[in-house]
Enzyme design. Structure first.
Site, PDB file in Angstrom:
ATOM      1  N   SER A   1      -8.384 -54.301   0.894  1.00 41.03           N
ATOM      2  CA  SER A   1      -9.750 -54.055   1.381  1.00 41.03           C
ATOM      3  C   SER A   1      -9.872 -52.670   1.987  1.00 41.03           C
ATOM      4  O   SER A   1      -8.904 -52.133   2.558  1.00 41.03           O
ATOM      5  CB  SER A   1     -10.069 -55.101   2.449  1.00 41.03           C
ATOM      6  OG  SER A   1     -11.220 -54.725   3.172  1.00 41.03           O
TER       7      SER A   1
ATOM      8  N   TYR B   1      -7.687 -60.053  10.567  1.00 38.43           N
ATOM      9  CA  TYR B   1      -7.901 -60.086   9.114  1.00 38.43           C
ATOM     10  C   TYR B   1      -7.513 -58.745   8.498  1.00 38.43           C
ATOM     11  O   TYR B   1      -6.718 -58.674   7.550  1.00 38.43           O
ATOM     12  CB  TYR B   1      -9.369 -60.417   8.793  1.00 38.43           C
ATOM     13  CG  TYR B   1      -9.784 -59.940   7.424  1.00 38.43           C
ATOM     14  CD1 TYR B   1      -9.350 -60.594   6.281  1.00 38.43           C
ATOM     15  CD2 TYR B   1     -10.589 -58.797   7.277  1.00 38.43           C
ATOM     16  CE1 TYR B   1      -9.700 -60.117   5.021  1.00 38.43           C
ATOM     17  CE2 TYR B   1     -10.939 -58.330   6.023  1.00 38.43           C
ATOM     18  CZ  TYR B   1     -10.494 -58.985   4.903  1.00 38.43           C
ATOM     19  OH  TYR B   1     -10.826 -58.513   3.665  1.00 38.43           O
TER      20      TYR B   1
ATOM     21  N   LYS C   1      -4.221 -57.393   5.881  1.00 34.86           N
ATOM     22  CA  LYS C   1      -4.281 -56.595   4.655  1.00 34.86           C
ATOM     23  C   LYS C   1      -3.335 -55.396   4.763  1.00 34.86           C
ATOM     24  O   LYS C   1      -2.609 -55.068   3.826  1.00 34.86           O
ATOM     25  CB  LYS C   1      -5.714 -56.126   4.372  1.00 34.86           C
ATOM     26  CG  LYS C   1      -6.675 -57.255   4.015  1.00 34.86           C
ATOM     27  CD  LYS C   1      -6.303 -57.940   2.713  1.00 34.86           C
ATOM     28  CE  LYS C   1      -7.180 -59.122   2.384  1.00 34.86           C
ATOM     29  NZ  LYS C   1      -6.653 -59.983   1.309  1.00 34.86           N
TER      30      LYS C   1
HETATM   31  C1  UD1 Z   1     -16.470 -57.062   6.054  1.00 32.52           C
HETATM   32  C2  UD1 Z   1     -15.081 -56.535   6.247  1.00 32.52           C
HETATM   33  C3  UD1 Z   1     -14.430 -56.302   4.932  1.00 32.52           C
HETATM   34  C4  UD1 Z   1     -14.477 -57.543   4.098  1.00 32.52           C
HETATM   35  C5  UD1 Z   1     -15.923 -57.944   3.916  1.00 32.52           C
HETATM   36  C6  UD1 Z   1     -16.055 -59.194   3.083  1.00 32.52           C
HETATM   37  C7  UD1 Z   1     -14.482 -55.055   8.104  1.00 32.52           C
HETATM   38  C8  UD1 Z   1     -14.759 -53.752   8.779  1.00 32.52           C
HETATM   39  N1  UD1 Z   1     -15.179 -55.282   7.003  1.00 32.52           N
HETATM   40  O1  UD1 Z   1     -17.228 -55.971   5.537  1.00 32.52           O
HETATM   41  O2  UD1 Z   1     -13.091 -55.909   5.107  1.00 32.52           O
HETATM   42  O3  UD1 Z   1     -13.867 -57.297   2.868  1.00 32.52           O
HETATM   43  O4  UD1 Z   1     -16.502 -58.159   5.201  1.00 32.52           O
HETATM   44  O5  UD1 Z   1     -15.641 -60.320   3.772  1.00 32.52           O
HETATM   45  O6  UD1 Z   1     -13.675 -55.808   8.546  1.00 32.52           O
HETATM   46  N2  UD1 Z   1     -25.125 -56.908   8.343  1.00 32.52           N
HETATM   47  C9  UD1 Z   1     -26.346 -57.143   8.950  1.00 32.52           C
HETATM   48  N3  UD1 Z   1     -26.745 -58.446   9.132  1.00 32.52           N
HETATM   49  C10 UD1 Z   1     -25.984 -59.508   8.731  1.00 32.52           C
HETATM   50  C11 UD1 Z   1     -24.743 -59.261   8.094  1.00 32.52           C
HETATM   51  C12 UD1 Z   1     -24.341 -57.947   7.928  1.00 32.52           C
HETATM   52  O7  UD1 Z   1     -27.039 -56.218   9.333  1.00 32.52           O
HETATM   53  O8  UD1 Z   1     -26.399 -60.663   8.917  1.00 32.52           O
HETATM   54  C13 UD1 Z   1     -24.688 -55.522   8.138  1.00 32.52           C
HETATM   55  C14 UD1 Z   1     -23.384 -55.192   8.821  1.00 32.52           C
HETATM   56  O9  UD1 Z   1     -23.592 -54.755  10.115  1.00 32.52           O
HETATM   57  C15 UD1 Z   1     -22.837 -54.110   7.887  1.00 32.52           C
HETATM   58  C16 UD1 Z   1     -23.367 -54.487   6.513  1.00 32.52           C
HETATM   59  O10 UD1 Z   1     -24.479 -55.359   6.761  1.00 32.52           O
HETATM   60  O11 UD1 Z   1     -23.360 -52.874   8.223  1.00 32.52           O
HETATM   61  C17 UD1 Z   1     -22.366 -55.209   5.651  1.00 32.52           C
HETATM   62  O12 UD1 Z   1     -21.803 -56.282   6.395  1.00 32.52           O
HETATM   63  P1  UD1 Z   1     -20.869 -57.388   5.730  1.00 32.52           P
HETATM   64  O13 UD1 Z   1     -21.484 -57.878   4.463  1.00 32.52           O
HETATM   65  O14 UD1 Z   1     -20.526 -58.388   6.770  1.00 32.52           O
HETATM   66  O15 UD1 Z   1     -19.574 -56.588   5.278  1.00 32.52           O
HETATM   67  P2  UD1 Z   1     -18.629 -55.603   6.142  1.00 32.52           P
HETATM   68  O16 UD1 Z   1     -18.675 -55.920   7.568  1.00 32.52           O
HETATM   69  O17 UD1 Z   1     -18.924 -54.211   5.707  1.00 32.52           O
END
Ligand code: UD1
Length: 343
Positions: free
Chosen positions: A128, A153, A157
């Site tokens: 990842s 997590y 990795k």
């Molecule tokens: C996370 C993990 C990544 C993992 C992936 C899939 C980290 C830093 N990242 O990615 O390693 O492979 O999950 O499980 O550990 N967001 C919102 N509202 C929400 C959900 C998300 O605004 O309800 C935003 C988050 O703040 C972020 C973006 O959307 O900016 C993507 O979030 P998300 O889909 O959870 O993925 P990551 O956190 O990037």
């Protein structure tokens, strides 16, 4: 000549199931091992509906050394392994770090033991972009330093990559670690896709579940980042593009084209999109208006990250092909298909 046989661990999961389909469509025999802790047995039928082939399947926990050794004794004709099976929820890993270390490290070690005993020489490992933390330079290349992990997590990795580095050095085993950025979307058939248990942690399933009415409102975590619109930026990539890269990685290893014992590739598109870009794309392709509100930042989130994809493009001859709109429309088609599906 008999087809090559690939063990896909976690093959009923999100990325695993898409990869199984691509492998089958490229002439590989697949055997899946999954403990179904975060997936459903029905996925096998949907894979078979797409490819026309029911994959072989065994249900057990790869963290169990005895069961894993027994599996390899019964299946001594495996040519390569793609290892997806792992716990992957960042927040849960903060609450249950030992479960994450035990499960994610022990499974890899048990598989490597089996590879050593049975002279299986190739593994593709599911890594990842989380290993980079917040990179100092963007786009991030594979040579960027590994930052202290922000979660157990992410740490598993990093540790798994380190285990692979030393084991591939000492044993006749080759590995390719693929560092995924943000895999989203679903198969065009809408027969397989992401199936989060309970409330989704990830952005895209939360968006589609909100639009379909399963959730009230999407919380956008922070609009005070130093980005174009203030929301955090990620490199979203279609899961089918990710799956195709696995087939290419397997072919590279089986064809003896690896250039070192452990090769590492970024799997991204090379383009960063903000949370609001993703929402806008969803609204555009679905014609739905999404209910969302801005809330404070989510602890542990990095501000922005996207991939330098040149190494994967040049060395693997692979390039992500699908646009953000295609990712979002496939995710939406999948969410709608779930409504009419027997659970
Ligand atoms: C996370 C993990 C990544 C993992 C992936 C899939 C980290 C830093 N990242 O990615 O390693 O492979 O999950 O499980 O550990 N967001 C919102 N509202 C929400 C959900 C998300 O605004 O309800 C935003 C988050 O703040 C972020 C973006 O959307 O900016 C993507 O979030 P998300 O889909 O959870 O993925 P990551 O956190 O990037």
């Amino acid at each position: 000549m008999a087809n090559k046989k690939i063990l896909v661990t976690g093959g009923t999961g999100f990325i695993g199931s898409h990869t199984v389909v691509e492998l089958q469509q490229n002439g590989y025999d697949v055997i899946i091992v999954d403990n179904l802790s975060n997936s459903s047995i029905d996925v096998l039928d949907y894979i078979a509906k797409i490819s026309g082939i029911m994959p072989a399947f065994e249900q057990f926990d790869l963290a169990d050394g005895k069961l894993t050794a027994g599996f390899f004794n019964r299946n001594n004709n495996i040519d390569g392994i793609i290892h997806f099976a792992a716990f992957k929820a960042v927040g849960e890993s903060m609450a249950k770090p030992l479960d994450y270390y035990r499960n994610n490290l022990q499974s890899l070690i048990n598989l490597l033991e089996g590879m050593k005993t049975h002279a299986i020489s190739n593994m593709v490992f599911s890594s990842s972009c989380t290993v980079y933390g917040q990179p100092d330079e963007l786009p991030v290349t594979e040579k960027a330093p590994i930052k202290p992990a922000w979660s157990p997590y992410g740490n598993t990795k990093q540790m798994c990559e380190e285990i692979l580095r030393f084991v591939t050095h000492s044993h006749p085993v080759h590995a390719i670690a693929l560092r995924y950025f943000n895999p989203i979307g679903a198969h065009d058939s809408a027969l397989i896709g992401e199936l989060p248990l309970g409330v989704p942690n990830n952005l895209v399933p939360f968006i589609t579940q909100t639009a379909i009415g399963k959730r009230e409102c999407l919380s956008v975590f922070g609009n005070d980042y130093n980005t174009s619109d203030g929301t955090a930026v990620r490199d979203y990539i279609h899961v089918v593009d990710i799956a195709k890269a696995h087939v290419i990685a397997v072919e590279r290893m089986l064809g003896g084209r690896s250039k070192s014992e452990l090769e590492i590739f970024n799997l991204g598109t090379g383009t960063g999109y903000s949370v609001l870009d993703v929402i806008n794309s969803f609204e555009r392709v679905s014609g739905e208006k999404l209910n969302y509100k801005i809330v404070p930042r989510r602890p542990g989130d990095v501000e922005m990250v996207w991939a330098d994809t040149r190494f994967a493009n040049d060395e693997l001859g692979w390039k992500a092909e699908k646009s953000l709109d295609e990712m979002m429309s496939s995710a939406w088609k999948w969410e709608k298909a779930l409504v009419t599906r027997p659970v």
